[in-house]
Design an enzyme around this catalytic site. Sequence first.
Site, PDB file in Angstrom:
ATOM      1  CB  CYS A  71      41.970  42.531  33.122  1.00 15.35           C
ATOM      2  SG  CYS A  71      43.244  43.035  31.969  1.00 15.35           S
TER       3      CYS A  71
HETATM    4  C1  UGA Z   1      39.641  40.921  29.820  1.00 14.78           C
HETATM    5  C2  UGA Z   1      38.387  41.351  29.040  1.00 14.78           C
HETATM    6  O1  UGA Z   1      37.800  40.223  28.394  1.00 14.78           O
HETATM    7  C3  UGA Z   1      38.733  42.404  28.003  1.00 14.78           C
HETATM    8  O2  UGA Z   1      37.543  42.870  27.381  1.00 14.78           O
HETATM    9  C4  UGA Z   1      39.434  43.570  28.708  1.00 14.78           C
HETATM   10  O3  UGA Z   1      39.821  44.579  27.803  1.00 14.78           O
HETATM   11  C5  UGA Z   1      40.681  43.042  29.417  1.00 14.78           C
HETATM   12  O4  UGA Z   1      40.273  42.065  30.377  1.00 14.78           O
HETATM   13  C6  UGA Z   1      41.354  44.183  30.119  1.00 14.78           C
HETATM   14  O5  UGA Z   1      40.766  44.733  31.049  1.00 14.78           O
HETATM   15  O6  UGA Z   1      42.418  44.618  29.682  1.00 14.78           O
HETATM   16  P1  UGA Z   1      41.612  39.167  29.402  1.00 14.78           P
HETATM   17  O7  UGA Z   1      41.974  39.362  30.838  1.00 14.78           O
HETATM   18  O8  UGA Z   1      42.659  39.154  28.378  1.00 14.78           O
HETATM   19  O9  UGA Z   1      40.536  40.297  28.915  1.00 14.78           O
HETATM   20  O10 UGA Z   1      40.896  37.816  29.382  1.00 14.78           O
HETATM   21  P2  UGA Z   1      39.590  37.040  28.969  1.00 14.78           P
HETATM   22  O11 UGA Z   1      39.845  36.360  27.695  1.00 14.78           O
HETATM   23  O12 UGA Z   1      38.335  37.808  29.105  1.00 14.78           O
HETATM   24  O13 UGA Z   1      39.699  36.004  30.173  1.00 14.78           O
HETATM   25  C7  UGA Z   1      39.529  36.407  31.530  1.00 14.78           C
HETATM   26  C8  UGA Z   1      39.062  35.234  32.352  1.00 14.78           C
HETATM   27  O14 UGA Z   1      37.825  34.785  31.837  1.00 14.78           O
HETATM   28  C9  UGA Z   1      40.036  34.057  32.271  1.00 14.78           C
HETATM   29  O15 UGA Z   1      40.269  33.540  33.538  1.00 14.78           O
HETATM   30  C10 UGA Z   1      39.352  33.051  31.389  1.00 14.78           C
HETATM   31  O16 UGA Z   1      39.605  31.731  31.771  1.00 14.78           O
HETATM   32  C11 UGA Z   1      37.887  33.408  31.545  1.00 14.78           C
HETATM   33  N1  UGA Z   1      37.190  33.191  30.269  1.00 14.78           N
HETATM   34  C12 UGA Z   1      37.691  33.730  29.130  1.00 14.78           C
HETATM   35  C13 UGA Z   1      36.058  32.441  30.242  1.00 14.78           C
HETATM   36  O17 UGA Z   1      35.599  31.955  31.286  1.00 14.78           O
HETATM   37  N2  UGA Z   1      35.445  32.251  29.036  1.00 14.78           N
HETATM   38  C14 UGA Z   1      35.945  32.765  27.877  1.00 14.78           C
HETATM   39  O18 UGA Z   1      35.369  32.559  26.798  1.00 14.78           O
HETATM   40  C15 UGA Z   1      37.093  33.531  27.937  1.00 14.78           C
END
Ligand code: UGA
Length: 449
Positions: free
Chosen positions: A279
């Site tokens: 995403c």
């Molecule tokens: C992301 C968004 O968080 C969701 O709200 C959205 O619906 C989704 O994309 C989408 O567009 O479908 P996702 O890609 O599953 O969700 O992942 P996240 O958990 O947000 O992680 C994304 C990136 O952020 C990762 O590289 C992760 O390492 C980083 N991250 C995640 C952080 O730096 N801190 C966190 O607490 C969680």
Amino acid sequence: MKVSIVGTGYVGLVTGVCLAEKGHQIVCVDIDQEKVDKINQATPPIYEQGLEELLKKNINVNLRATTDLHQAVIETDISLIGVGTPFNGSEIDLTYIEKVAHQIGKALKDKATYHVVVVKSTVVPGTTDEVVLPILEQASGKKAGVDFGVGMNPEFLREGEAVQDFMSPDRIVLGGIDDKTIDTMEKLYSVFDGVDQLKTNNKTAEMIKYTSNSLLATMISFSNEIGNLCAAISDIDVVDVMKGVHLDKRISPIMPNGERVVPALTSYLKAGCGFGGSCFPKDVKALIAHGQRFGEPMQLLDAVIQVNEQQPQKVLSLLKNRFPSLREVPIAVLGLAFKPGTDDMRESPAIPIVKGLVAQKARIKAYDPIARHEAREILGNHQITYCDDLDQTIKDVEAVVLLTGWEEFKRIPELVVHLDPPPLVIDGRRMLDKHSMARYAGIGLREAT
Ligand code: UGA
């Protein structure tokens, strides 16, 4: 309500299963017969925590799957489109959305009653009104706003936590061409009590989704840029810097009883080896491309991507500082998935880092609690040994490179203490206590010379 959901990927299937659990009558539609059969046999074709249990409970009760989209539209009141919108380098690819819209339109032609078509896939502003709606009108020979409604309802599901996010939503965004469309969508979501709803037009709903993801990605790249500067200056650790920033009461408010609220948002305000997944990289790039089309260069988001793409290089540099040549150097790579809790390797920073190590002829031992199979498909076997557990991976290596924040990696300090000589630990997620290991290097921290 009777609902058809087109596409059984992680958005479509989670939506279908959760809405069934909430009491709606759901038909999941996919062109892939194998996926449809699996769903009907209560075996989810994708892994999401809690999904199998809810699928088992609802299949053949409130939920069924089919390949017959036409019939599904005829039998239901509302159709949600949740098919993929991959980014092809210059724009999001609407092939699947267009195909589905055309088929739904053809079904609407044969349907006497009002129906609402809702785009749930992530699409750039204008797609629902200017691409989906005209296709529906053309294929049905009917009029939007009269014979059928057209809406946009973005999803905010995190991979790995999608079921929980769906069942306890933080917001429900309802875009629509008119009140009747929005009223129908509101009825669908009336099963979620007390959740903030935002009713708007389709373009705004589309923009909310991109803006939400772009903000989170920006916070990560911002933290990484600050971390890189900290690493260039001596005696500053980005972990301490960001902790101090988190304590701003506008970020972490202090309640009247004196207790500090630590919002989940702060976890995106930390330095690391970069963001990945299906995403953030795709959505930010798609918004940049969209800005270009409108003569509005997205300068900040351009930089967000640039910083993110350089971040894996920072990890490789930390290794290079200690090992002028990596040829034949045994290195443990811990964590391959783009984040913990998933086996998804898409856009994972581990990919360029492992490829960089392979190019420099290092001997790699790689371990991820669940992404091993995915990793082998993407990275192959050349110079890489895939290990079954953490203890085995870090044995007989000169460096340990931590790339995904899996909980079990918190054991690293207690494990390396027993190794002689202890390997250099490179913390790409800044999740370990730097004082607990003899040889430590991390993103956002200048190495002692
Ligand atoms: C992301 C968004 O968080 C969701 O709200 C959205 O619906 C989704 O994309 C989408 O567009 O479908 P996702 O890609 O599953 O969700 O992942 P996240 O958990 O947000 O992680 C994304 C990136 O952020 C990762 O590289 C992760 O390492 C980083 N991250 C995640 C952080 O730096 N801190 C966190 O607490 C969680």
